[in-house]
Design an enzyme around this catalytic site. Structure first.
Site, PDB file in Angstrom:
ATOM      1  N   ALA A  63      -5.057  -9.833  -9.441  1.00 14.14           N
ATOM      2  CA  ALA A  63      -5.039 -11.262  -9.356  1.00 14.14           C
ATOM      3  C   ALA A  63      -3.479 -11.871  -9.220  1.00 14.14           C
ATOM      4  CB  ALA A  63      -5.688 -11.809 -10.576  1.00 14.14           C
ATOM      5  N   PRO A 115      -3.556  -8.039 -16.583  1.00 16.34           N
ATOM      6  CA  PRO A 115      -4.309  -8.991 -17.442  1.00 16.34           C
ATOM      7  C   PRO A 115      -5.599  -9.500 -17.448  1.00 16.34           C
ATOM      8  CG  PRO A 115      -1.729  -9.351 -17.568  1.00 16.34           C
ATOM      9  CD  PRO A 115      -2.438  -8.613 -16.297  1.00 16.34           C
ATOM     10  N   GLY A 146       3.040  -7.316  -9.017  1.00 15.76           N
ATOM     11  CA  GLY A 146       1.823  -7.976  -8.993  1.00 15.76           C
ATOM     12  C   GLY A 146       0.683  -7.342  -9.494  1.00 15.76           C
ATOM     13  N   GLU A 147      -0.308  -7.939  -9.840  1.00 20.85           N
ATOM     14  CA  GLU A 147      -1.575  -7.247 -10.104  1.00 20.85           C
ATOM     15  C   GLU A 147      -2.114  -6.653  -9.069  1.00 20.85           C
ATOM     16  OE1 GLU A 147      -4.614  -9.155 -12.719  1.00 20.85           O
ATOM     17  OE2 GLU A 147      -3.038 -10.441 -13.781  1.00 20.85           O
ATOM     18  N   GLY A 148      -2.527  -5.418  -9.224  1.00 20.84           N
ATOM     19  CA  GLY A 148      -3.349  -4.545  -8.187  1.00 20.84           C
ATOM     20  C   GLY A 148      -2.364  -3.727  -7.513  1.00 20.84           C
TER      21      GLY A 148
END
Length: 642
Positions: free
Chosen positions: A407, A502, A553-555
């Site tokens: 995300a 998160p 960053g997410e991912g």
């Protein structure tokens, strides 16, 4: 409120389950509330009972009026029939009402007729009514005649009232589970989760798109394929060819609701795969903590020799949160990151290309300031859940073997912290990470604003229901709602999900109330240093495999770990069994056999390998590598239902 549009609702629960507090939370905002007390006063010397009654009275606001029906059980039906449309009635509880009904002072009496009168009064009541009742059907059968008479009468009353009410909720350990909602009230009672859409239900919730042209709001985003596709190998017994549990959202009109029965991973394949690792021909002690990857892959693939994931898709959810949750972020930064990913640029797109994974950027609904108002409207939550489910369906239909959930958006960490506070009782400062500016400095002022926003949001919703959809509407927002739908849809189609960040973990917490099986299809590669991820992982039973502490960053952490996880699976699938455990004579002929005198004999170590011999064949990869991304890598120009 978890169910909209109800006029009458029955709140069931055991002793000290929190059913009365939950029922009171449903009527808090009503302008006129009449509290209907049914319990008798009891023995004057029973101080404990008197204390319970006093606690109930103390919780009632001074604006409420109280009416007692302890003298005559039939009077409860009269109260309901005479109620005005502008009133809200709270009846607490039917257990006390049945106690009075069975009292010898009221005998002889027709209990069945009195209960039927009550149910009919509920159906015709002009006011909104919340009824509280104990659930005693799960306990042992009483050993006394009076105890059996009470449980039988209360069970009959609960069934009659539940049938008459628009909605029914069961409160267990303070957690509400909606058993009957307005949307499904007309459906026959059966333990199924897939129902045929009705004319009333199809419009807002389960609209079938098979007979209509797709509209822009229901089309799924394009999939970025950074590498050319390669045809998957057709191997006998390939676990990826096994049928999945197909629950098509669009064509069947599936209703996402609490208590869904979705598939579980194979409970035997995982342990068998881990036990098999101990028999492999390895020089050391084995794979260490990474044996959990083999067990997870085996359980989700349904085989003790799992293959490496070939076709992987990254879902990047983009959605901003307004208000204090986004303090310290640069306006438009998340949109820029999403645009980068769509163009195949930026850290996440580059990592996806290196891993041979496709990338799908998904725009989610923007979320309102949670400190002032709900993040989403209830209808937006329903739409977001279905949208996420369809994303998982599309991936499964394209042959995707693993989903990576990431995300990007302003305020995502604060929204996840709010969800954790509501679902796990966490303190916001303990689960909110430090705010780092673009220049690498720590912004404590922005961190305090985020904490205050989450604190105010929790205070605003302190009397609200803690149902899954309520949490998404009040606190989670669009990205968490879509992520929850993805987890549910992937579970239904038996597609494992690699979590990172998160938002994905917050979705995992919410999905527990909708389908507890979803967490068993999730794998956490790295906690990324996020305190919210650490706590949610602990609650969900997801142990991080690595501790990279990258902040791309997410991912990104998941994609960095993906080649390692693939290598572990490939190794476990291709290594032979140790010779001492093989059960056959696998000794080396060059060592144990006498040297041949035949001049045509040559040492195999000194000659070219025979391409046809099994011992000298070129090793083949266990599955498609980075340049072979599987069936889902066909260029996608859109998606059309039906």
């Amino acid at each position: 409120m978890s169910v909209d549009g109800w006029n009458t609702v029955l709140v069931l629960g055991g002793i000290r389950s929190g059913k009365s507090e939950f029922a009171e939370s449903l009527v808090t905002d009503a302008p006129v509330v009449r509290y209907v007390a049914t319990a008798p006063e009891g023995d004057p010397e029973d101080t404990e009972w008197a204390t319970r009654l006093a606690a109930h009275r103390a919780r009632r606001p001074g604006s409420w009026t109280t009416e007692e029906t302890t003298e005559d059980p039939r009077r409860l039906a009269d109260v309901l029939e005479s109620a005005e449309p502008n009133e809200m009635l709270l009846v607490d509880d039917l257990g006390g009402w049945v106690t009075v009904l069975l009292d010898p002072d009221h005998q002889p009496a027709d209990d069945v007729a009195t209960i039927a009168e009550l149910a009919e009064a509920i159906r015709g009541c002009a006011a909104r009514v919340v009824l509280v009742s104990p659930e005693v059907g799960l306990s042992l059968v009483p050993t006394t005649p009076l105890g059996r008479a009470f449980t039988d009468a209360l069970g009959a009353a609960n069934r009659a009232v539940a049938d008459a009410c628009d909605a029914v909720v069961l409160v267990v350990a303070g957690q509400p589970v909606w058993l009957k909602s307005v949307a499904t009230a007309t459906e026959p009672s059966a333990p199924v989760t897939v129902t045929a859409p009705t004319a009333a239900a199809t419009a807002p919730v389960v609209a079938s798109l098979a007979d209509t042209e797709p509209t822009p709001e229901v089309q799924l985003p394009d999939v970025l394929t950074p590498t050319p596709p390669a045809a998957p190998r057709a191997e006998p017994g390939n676990p990826w060819a096994a049928p999945t549990m197909a629950l098509p959202m669009v064509s069947t009109g599936l209703v996402i609701q609490p208590g869904m029965e979705l598939p579980m991973p194979d409970e035997y394949a995982g342990p068998q795969a881990v036990d098999r690792l101990a028999t492999l021909d390895v020089p050391g002690a084995g794979l260490g903590v990474l044996d959990r990857v083999v067990g997870f892959a085996a359980a989700t693939q349904g085989t003790s020799t799992p293959a490496a994931w070939g076709s992987v898709r990254v879902l990047l959810l983009h959605g901003d949160h307004a208000g204090g949750a986004a303090a310290g972020t640069v306006a438009g930064e998340s949109a820029r990151r999403a645009a980068q990913a769509r163009a195949g640029q930026g850290a996440l797109a580059r990592l996806a290309a290196e891993s041979g994974a496709s990338l799908q950027v998904v725009d989610t609904p923007a979320s309102a300031p949670i400190e002032d108002q709900p993040a989403l409207a209830p209808e937006q939550v329903e739409s977001a859940l279905r949208y996420g489910w369809r994303l998982a369906e599309q991936a499964a239909d394209a042959g995707v073997q693993l989903l990576v959930l990431g995300a990007c958006g302003a305020g995502t960490e604060a929204a996840a912290a709010a969800v954790l506070a509501a679902t796990a009782g966490a303190e916001p400062p303990a689960v909110l990470g430090r705010v780092i500016t673009d220049s690498g400095e720590i912004d404590d002022a922005a961190w305090m604003i985020r904490c205050a926003a989450v604190r105010d949001a929790l205070h605003r919703t302190r009397r609200s229901s803690r149902g899954a959809k309520d949490i998404l509407a009040e606190l989670g927002g669009g990205d968490v709602a879509v992520a929850t739908g993805v987890l549910l849809g992937a579970t239904a189609r038996r597609v494992p999900v690699l979590l990172d960040g998160p938002v994905g973990l917050a979705a995992g917490m919410v999905s527990r109330d909708l389908a507890g099986q979803a967490r068993h299809w999730c794998l956490l590669a790295d906690h990324g240093g996020h305190p919210a991820v650490r706590l949610a992982a602990d609650v969900l039973g997801l142990t991080p495999l690595l501790d990279l502490r990258m902040d791309l960053g997410e991912g990104a952490n998941a994609l960095v770990a993906l080649p390692l996880l693939r290598s572990v699976l490939a190794l476990s699938a291709t290594l032979p069994v140790h010779p001492s455990l093989a059960g056959t004579d696998d000794t080396d002929p060059a060592v144990d056999e006498p040297e041949s005198t035949d001049p045509s004999y040559a040492d195999p170590d000194l000659t070219e390998p025979d391409s046809t011999g099994p011992d000298f064949a070129e090793p083949e990869p266990a599955g498609p590598g980075p340049a072979s991304t599987g069936a889902d890598e066909q260029p996608a120009t859109g998606w059309r239902a039906g």
